[in-house]
Enzyme design. Sequence first.
Site, PDB file in Angstrom:
ATOM      1  N   GLU A 172      -7.237   2.727  -5.543  1.00 52.68           N
ATOM      2  CA  GLU A 172      -8.533   2.704  -4.861  1.00 52.68           C
ATOM      3  C   GLU A 172      -9.349   3.860  -5.439  1.00 52.68           C
ATOM      4  OE1 GLU A 172     -10.389   3.006  -0.340  1.00 52.68           O
ATOM      5  OE2 GLU A 172      -8.715   4.264  -0.901  1.00 52.68           O
TER       6      GLU A 172
ATOM      7  N   ASP B  43      -3.662   4.169  -2.214  1.00 49.98           N
ATOM      8  CA  ASP B  43      -4.753   4.557  -1.326  1.00 49.98           C
ATOM      9  C   ASP B  43      -5.380   5.863  -1.814  1.00 49.98           C
ATOM     10  OD1 ASP B  43      -5.959   4.004   1.376  1.00 49.98           O
ATOM     11  OD2 ASP B  43      -5.199   6.006   1.786  1.00 49.98           O
TER      12      ASP B  43
ATOM     13  N   HIS C 260     -10.517  -4.545   3.844  1.00 50.85           N
ATOM     14  CA  HIS C 260     -10.440  -4.140   5.250  1.00 50.85           C
ATOM     15  C   HIS C 260     -11.354  -2.971   5.592  1.00 50.85           C
ATOM     16  CE1 HIS C 260      -8.087  -1.364   3.014  1.00 50.85           C
ATOM     17  NE2 HIS C 260      -7.938  -0.591   4.065  1.00 50.85           N
ATOM     18  N   ASP C 261     -12.102  -2.455   4.629  1.00 52.07           N
ATOM     19  CA  ASP C 261     -12.994  -1.314   4.882  1.00 52.07           C
ATOM     20  C   ASP C 261     -14.474  -1.692   4.861  1.00 52.07           C
ATOM     21  OD1 ASP C 261     -10.903   0.573   5.046  1.00 52.07           O
ATOM     22  OD2 ASP C 261     -10.908   0.893   2.877  1.00 52.07           O
TER      23      ASP C 261
ATOM     24  N   ASP D 247       0.836  -1.197   0.000  1.00 52.22           N
ATOM     25  CA  ASP D 247       0.000   0.000   0.000  1.00 52.22           C
ATOM     26  C   ASP D 247       0.869   1.244   0.000  1.00 52.22           C
ATOM     27  OD1 ASP D 247      -2.702   1.220   0.474  1.00 52.22           O
ATOM     28  OD2 ASP D 247      -3.083  -0.730   1.404  1.00 52.22           O
TER      29      ASP D 247
HETATM   30  C1  GLC Z   1      -8.519   4.155   2.308  1.00 58.10           C
HETATM   31  C2  GLC Z   1      -8.190   2.910   3.109  1.00 58.10           C
HETATM   32  C3  GLC Z   1      -8.765   3.068   4.488  1.00 58.10           C
HETATM   33  C4  GLC Z   1      -8.130   4.278   5.134  1.00 58.10           C
HETATM   34  C5  GLC Z   1      -8.314   5.526   4.274  1.00 58.10           C
HETATM   35  C6  GLC Z   1      -7.450   6.658   4.731  1.00 58.10           C
HETATM   36  O1  GLC Z   1      -9.865   4.295   2.093  1.00 58.10           O
HETATM   37  O2  GLC Z   1      -8.647   1.766   2.441  1.00 58.10           O
HETATM   38  O3  GLC Z   1      -8.586   1.932   5.275  1.00 58.10           O
HETATM   39  O4  GLC Z   1      -8.713   4.504   6.391  1.00 58.10           O
HETATM   40  O5  GLC Z   1      -7.962   5.277   2.931  1.00 58.10           O
HETATM   41  O6  GLC Z   1      -6.116   6.433   4.392  1.00 58.10           O
END
Ligand code: GLC
Length: 532
Positions: free
Chosen positions: A277, A219, A338-339, A110
């Site tokens: 993402e 991210d 994980h979200d 990441d």
């Molecule tokens: C992305 C990640 C998440 C994180 C956010 C802030 O959405 O997947 O887990 O909290 O970014 O970095």
Amino acid sequence: MSTPADSTVANPPRPPWWNEAVFYQIYPRSFADSNGDGIGDLGGIEDKLGYLELLGIDALWLSPVMRSPMADHGYDVSDPRDIDPLFGDLAAMDSLIESAHERGIKVTMDLVPNHTSNQHEWFKAALASAPGSVERSRYIFRDGKGENGTEPPNNWPSIFGGPAWTRVTEADGTPGQWYLHIFATEQPDLNWNNPEVFEDLAKTLRFWLGRGIDGFRIDVAHGMAKPDGLPDHDWELNELMRNSDDDPRFNNPTVHEIHRGIRKVMNEFPQAMTVGEIWVRDNERFGEYIRPDELHLGFNFRLAETEFSAESVRAAIDNSIAAVAAVGGTPTWTLSNHDVEREVTRYGGGDIGTQRARAMAMVELALPGAAFIYNGAELGLPNVELPENALQDPVWERSGHAERGRDGCRVPLPWEGAEPPFGFTTAATTWLPMPTEWSTLTVEAQIEDVDSMLSLYRSALELRASTPEISGSDIDWYGSPPGCLAFRRRGGLICALNTTDEPIALPGGKVLLTSAPLIDGQLPTNAAAWLI
Ligand code: GLC
């Protein structure tokens, strides 16, 4: 006589490795603990490479392992070119990369370019410096509104709840400027109009690629760029943890220049990839991110957001394929991460949720493109209803306890034994408590059981890697009764899904794999089959 053009025809370039790859997402805190502190680490991952090889995945994606005070469990990075001591050190990372490569497993990690931690040297220097200084210009500092600047500079909320602005105390002790943080207070947004910010990211990319990393998950890849003037917005429809396409915090057109810059650096390492993402719903806008000079792949979350109904699943598949078709990109598929809530729970929980998750895993792994499996999905783990005093996600506090946050999908993995911590750690307690009922879901309990979720994943991944019919970059839909779907890969594989309450007849062909035993040759409810 052969011309360069002829030789291209004779030897078409091989598609890049990520086009059909199966990625396995590791949430490092929760995968395996090697040093007995109750939190997973790099040594734990290296110890379990044999398991990952047996599972049959092609690549790892590690959620952040860089130095971080862990306000958002690693998504708040204080030094992007070092490993956090909680997870190990650079030597542990080098060793993991080497051992994974020996087993033919790629390692991607990441990267968090939208913001840093408030403990990053840059942010500490910004706080110690005056308004208008070079140090402040790496972040988004503004004077407040109203008399004495007591109001935030605009009305943007943070994704995690509460305002997206925090007021600082100046070096002389007086209340001062405000800084923007789309996520937690501890995650100040970087100012991507400052060229120094890109230069530093390029340094980070080369740092890890030079150590043998095979790619990055980027991210908030639709973040970074902010609109001129940071205008107010009408937030009536705003939900926590979500953004709509007209949200001024995300998807501003200049973000594409940033991605083009990243791609130029990546092109120095042609065997490495990026996956972004991208929470953008409009297909045309989504596709822009994976034009040939931007990201290699983009996460499409439709399947992870879709209920268990053939019509919705079909719409999600069509949509995801259409989103990349216009730019000649590769589709990506994911059921969870994980979200979001784990799929077993999302599909109804209990036996039904598990049956549906089994069926959807087969649908996901039959589709053309890259697939992403979130650690624990292969064990059929459900979300965990944690006690309030165990919750750690910043969302819980920032939402004023309105949202429990994402901890329920981040509980450590059960490996073996009859009670917590199920071989995850030698410590007595784990960073999130593990449910006692997970004794039937451990790797040990499932590995020899041919009917387990783990065995289904292993069979599906083995077939995916070895069946010539599982090929071709497109699918054709078969006519199917309401509540069912069937598609055919151009190579010949047929995948059928039954979301009705009745068994259905299968299309003709040889059955390769089913997610549940057939009933008199028919596909039961909540089940999927592969045929050739
Ligand atoms: C992305 C990640 C998440 C994180 C956010 C802030 O959405 O997947 O887990 O909290 O970014 O970095």
